[in-house]
Design a protein around this motif. Structure first.
Motif, PDB file in Angstrom:
ATOM      1  N   MET A 189     -13.219  -3.762   7.892  1.00  0.00           N
ATOM      2  CA  MET A 189     -12.563  -2.513   8.110  1.00  0.00           C
ATOM      3  C   MET A 189     -10.823  -2.821   7.654  1.00  0.00           C
ATOM      4  O   MET A 189     -10.135  -1.529   7.644  1.00  0.00           O
ATOM      5  N   ASN A 190     -10.189  -4.016   8.027  1.00  0.00           N
ATOM      6  CA  ASN A 190      -8.528  -4.261   7.060  1.00  0.00           C
ATOM      7  C   ASN A 190      -8.854  -3.160   5.975  1.00  0.00           C
ATOM      8  O   ASN A 190      -7.704  -2.619   5.606  1.00  0.00           O
ATOM      9  N   GLU A 191     -10.019  -4.052   5.330  1.00  0.00           N
ATOM     10  CA  GLU A 191      -9.226  -3.121   3.462  1.00  0.00           C
ATOM     11  C   GLU A 191      -9.785  -2.072   3.879  1.00  0.00           C
ATOM     12  O   GLU A 191      -8.404  -1.196   3.050  1.00  0.00           O
ATOM     13  N   PHE A 192     -10.001  -1.011   4.420  1.00  0.00           N
ATOM     14  CA  PHE A 192     -10.869   0.459   4.313  1.00  0.00           C
ATOM     15  C   PHE A 192      -9.944   1.093   4.858  1.00  0.00           C
ATOM     16  O   PHE A 192      -8.722   1.684   4.284  1.00  0.00           O
ATOM     17  N   LEU A 193      -8.291  -0.101   6.061  1.00  0.00           N
ATOM     18  CA  LEU A 193      -7.710   0.975   6.316  1.00  0.00           C
ATOM     19  C   LEU A 193      -6.069   0.714   5.907  1.00  0.00           C
ATOM     20  O   LEU A 193      -5.653   1.240   5.331  1.00  0.00           O
ATOM     21  N   ASN A 194      -6.362  -0.318   4.980  1.00  0.00           N
ATOM     22  CA  ASN A 194      -5.687  -0.533   3.954  1.00  0.00           C
ATOM     23  C   ASN A 194      -5.272   0.482   2.875  1.00  0.00           C
ATOM     24  O   ASN A 194      -4.627   0.809   2.353  1.00  0.00           O
ATOM     25  N   TRP A 195      -6.465   0.567   2.189  1.00  0.00           N
ATOM     26  CA  TRP A 195      -6.806   1.315   1.171  1.00  0.00           C
ATOM     27  C   TRP A 195      -6.339   2.730   1.623  1.00  0.00           C
ATOM     28  O   TRP A 195      -5.925   3.556   1.297  1.00  0.00           O
ATOM     29  N   LEU A 196      -7.044   3.530   3.260  1.00  0.00           N
ATOM     30  CA  LEU A 196      -6.567   4.565   3.617  1.00  0.00           C
ATOM     31  C   LEU A 196      -5.232   4.985   3.299  1.00  0.00           C
ATOM     32  O   LEU A 196      -4.674   5.451   3.882  1.00  0.00           O
ATOM     33  N   ARG A 197      -4.501   3.879   4.003  1.00  0.00           N
ATOM     34  CA  ARG A 197      -2.888   4.193   4.288  1.00  0.00           C
ATOM     35  C   ARG A 197      -2.036   4.085   2.487  1.00  0.00           C
ATOM     36  O   ARG A 197      -0.547   3.812   2.443  1.00  0.00           O
TER      37      ARG A 197
END
Length: 463
Positions: A1-9
């Motif tokens: 989840m953290n990786e996805f949020l980092n990619w999204l942001r």
């Protein structure tokens, strides 16, 4: 989840998906679920901000201090600029309608252009008066003329509004003294004379294609009635005793002249009392206050209206303004949220590295900036800042640089949509649903952009 949020942001693709998802959610809530646009804008903005990594403190501040919070600055930035102008422009328009002044001006235009040429008359009016005044001021002052034309012609409000809006939009993006082209001229060291020449060469065809050709075509297919709360009937005692054209021209033209005087006085006059006076009276709020006070006397008191009549007229005309301000402020907040998430910077950096010809790069980067954050002026200034080092170091002639500015200006107005405060002003002022605003105004801006860039690219081959 953290990786996805980092990619999204932080990744350009993620940021674009975030922005697209936010816009899609907003349109779904407004068009399908029928949520009030003001509420949908605020709710969607908060969700996008949180998903984009904007901190709680940056978004809403704290119980002790919230003045620097995004939610307050997003609203305040545009409302601080337009609230007084909307209020004063609305009152001025109401006085013009009640006194019969709007009917007089429209009658003169119809006499010149003919009944069928009224939309063209609206477009010419928007183009001419749009040169000295900002886009939104032109809307607030001239909207009553469009209402009267639509009621008198018995046709869709769109048919008369779009030509006017095209004239106001093209001058705002292409011609001095408006801030975008002036700022780009300064960044590229282009003489304003060349900006004016190329602005007219690119802007007039774009205005005609978008405002007249597209405006007349779509205006016959999208039926929009004049909002009842905007129709202020001519007073019975004014019928047959309408004010002379000279007085009407003074009421409308005075704020334009004052604003224009401040603009050029600030540029060409030395510091001193006279320039200070021009700058003071040329402030849009002061200029409109002077115009309203003068109109209350010339079109009201001198023609038999009492102080009570003027007070009641002003109060009645201002009633619809509250919702307009809320929606416009919320739209600006949504645009500010997209900027804060870094969407605009990501788009600009990505497009700047694409290796396109300079005039194409100028247009594409400006388009990306416009789509990402909504403001035409910000798109022009940001794109100019990205390209300025390369252009000032290169061997470009003044006409070439001016045409590159036109390409940037063209890109800066493409596809006005829900993150643009102007989109919501037009939607509410001209009684359009979000769907109809996208079908009419958004397409108009896109036609204006594409034709303007086409002219700039064509002329660039010969200079």
């Amino acid at each position: 989840m953290n990786e996805f949020l980092n990619w999204l942001r932080h990744d350009t693709a993620g940021l674009l998906i975030l922005a697209g998802a936010g816009i899609a959610l907003l349109l779904f809530l407004i068009i399908k679920v029928k949520v009030e646009p003001f509420i949908a804008l605020v709710g969607t903005s908060v969700l996008v901000a949180l998903a984009g990594g904007v901190s709680i403190d940056a978004l809403v501040g704290s119980p002790i201090k919230s003045g620097d919070a995004l939610i307050e600055k997003g609203f305040a930035g545009i409302l601080g600029h337009i609230t007084l102008i909307i209020g004063l422009g609305t009152v001025l328009g109401a006085i013009l309608e009640r006194s019969g002044g709007a009917e007089v001006l429209l009658g003169r235009l119809v006499k010149v252009f003919g009944e069928k040429g009224t939309p063209l008359a609206m477009g010419v009016t928007g183009f001419v008066l749009g040169i000295p005044v900002f886009f939104d001021i032109g809307i607030f002052v001239l909207a009553p003329l469009v209402y009267v034309a639509a009621v008198r012609g018995g046709k869709s409000l769109i048919l008369y509004a779009l030509p006017l809006l095209a004239g106001l939009s093209v001058t705002h993006a292409f011609l001095p003294p408006h801030p975008g082209p002036v700022a780009a001229a300064g960044l590229f060291h282009v003489e304003l004379g060349w900006i004016i020449i190329m602005g007219l060469a690119c802007g007039i065809p774009a205005w005609f294609a978008s405002g007249i050709l597209w405006g007349q075509w779509i205006g016959k297919r999208v039926q929009v009635a004049v909002p009842e709360d905007r129709v202020i009937p001519e007073a019975e005692e004014a019928v047959g005793h309408e004010p002379p054209m000279s007085v009407v021209a003074l009421a409308i033209g005075l704020p334009m002249l004052l604003i224009l005087g401040a603009t050029f006085g600030n540029v060409f006059l030395p510091a001193g009392g006279f320039r200070d006076a021009l700058v003071f009276f040329g402030n849009p709020a002061i200029a409109l206050t002077v115009a309203v006070a003068l109109s209350m006397w010339l079109l009201g008191t001198r023609r038999g209206m009492s102080a009570k009549d003027l007070s009641e007229l002003s109060s009645a005309s201002l009633k619809p303004v509250g919702m307009i301000l809320l929606v416009v402020g919320a739209g600006a907040f949504f645009g500010a949220v997209l900027s804060a998430t870094g969407v605009g910077n990501a788009v600009a950096d990505s497009l700047a590295k694409a290796g396109l010809p300079v005039i194409v790069s100028a247009y594409v980067i400006a388009c990306g900036m416009r789509l990402a954050q909504g403001s035409a002026t910000v798109a022009i200034v940001t794109t100019g800042g990205i390209l300025a080092p390369a252009l000032t170091a290169g061997h470009y002639s003044q006409p070439q640089l001016a045409l590159i500015v036109m390409a940037i200006s063209s890109g800066s107005i493409i596809a006005s949509h829900v993150n643009d405060g102007g989109f919501w002003i037009i939607s509410k002022y001209f009684n359009m649903s979000v769907k109809d605003t996208l079908k009419t105004w958004t397409v108009l801006e896109t036609v204006l952009s594409v034709v303007g860039f086409g002219m700039a690219a064509l002329l660039y081959q010969f200079v």
